[in-house]
Design a protein around this motif. Sequence first.
Motif, short mmCIF file in Angstrom:
data_model
loop_
_atom_site.label_atom_id
_atom_site.label_comp_id
_atom_site.label_asym_id
_atom_site.label_seq_id
_atom_site.Cartn_x
_atom_site.Cartn_y
_atom_site.Cartn_z
N TYR A 74 0.72 -1.35 0.12
CA TYR A 74 0.21 -0.01 0.08
C TYR A 74 0.76 1.26 0.05
O TYR A 74 0.67 2.05 -0.73
CB TYR A 74 -0.92 0.05 1.18
CG TYR A 74 -1.66 1.28 1.30
CD1 TYR A 74 -2.77 1.52 0.89
CD2 TYR A 74 -1.05 2.26 2.40
CE1 TYR A 74 -3.53 2.77 0.87
CE2 TYR A 74 -1.96 3.51 2.50
CZ TYR A 74 -3.00 3.80 1.85
OH TYR A 74 -3.56 4.85 2.08
N THR A 78 1.10 4.04 -2.89
CA THR A 78 0.76 5.34 -2.51
C THR A 78 1.79 6.12 -3.23
O THR A 78 1.68 7.35 -3.73
CB THR A 78 0.51 5.65 -1.10
OG1 THR A 78 -0.53 4.61 -0.69
CG2 THR A 78 0.46 6.99 -0.84
N ARG A 82 1.63 9.00 -6.08
CA ARG A 82 1.86 10.38 -5.91
C ARG A 82 3.16 10.93 -6.72
O ARG A 82 3.38 12.10 -7.24
CB ARG A 82 2.23 10.71 -4.43
CG ARG A 82 2.62 12.22 -4.26
CD ARG A 82 2.67 12.09 -2.50
NE ARG A 82 1.49 11.85 -1.88
CZ ARG A 82 1.45 11.09 -0.76
NH1 ARG A 82 2.56 10.54 -0.16
NH2 ARG A 82 0.12 10.46 -0.33
N ASP A 145 -0.17 8.31 5.10
CA ASP A 145 0.22 7.14 4.30
C ASP A 145 0.38 6.06 5.38
O ASP A 145 -0.06 4.89 5.01
CB ASP A 145 1.43 7.49 3.51
CG ASP A 145 1.24 8.52 2.61
OD1 ASP A 145 0.13 8.63 1.98
OD2 ASP A 145 2.31 8.92 2.05
#
Length: 226
Positions: A74, A78, A82, A145
């Motif tokens: 994850y 992420t 980004r 995050d």
Amino acid sequence: MNTTTPTQQNAAEKREPVLNTVERVTELCFGLFMALTFVGAVKAVTAGEDAGRKLFLAALGCNLAWGLADAVMYLVRTLADRGQRLTLALTVKREPDRAAAVRALRDALPTALEPLVDDEELELIRARLAAAPTLPPRAHFKRDDFLGAVSVFLLVVVSTFPVALPFILVRDHIAALVISRILTLAMLFAAGFALGRYTGAGAMKAGFAMMLLGIVLTMAIIALGG
């Protein structure tokens, strides 16, 4: 003198959830499916008074490991997403040719949205990016995050308990298996119900569809040796 309007204050105070409904449902279902692979193999558990405990620990250990792996991935996804968005923004900001910058924005649009956005709208975005004072040189992690990664880990691990805990609390393994199946189907239905409400696909329909999907996936995983 404070010139901030109530609308701006509300927008600033409003905070997006760390995980959206789709992410929460998919992570929960992932954990359920992983635990079900062990419960489906209950006959393979060594016979004895501690058979239920062994099954529970096996399922919990599996979900602890996969929860950790999923949480790390994850974070990777992420940061990668980004970074991709930041790269696009930097490319558009530094591009002296307006037409080339607009083309870069158009190329980044999803196929379904591309016909719905005209060049004038993309030019407005390009102008805002060009006028932005500074952009970070590279993508960085944010506090949310890590909160999201912890949430992913907990969702996968917590989903172990309704599936495997009956084998510790109920001595009769047949009764424990029935209770486990009922709890699992109920959780799958609830997950599908929430997903259906979130996506507008119909809560009841999505709930029953998720139950059916869980049954089919579990059978397939066990048949493939999972």
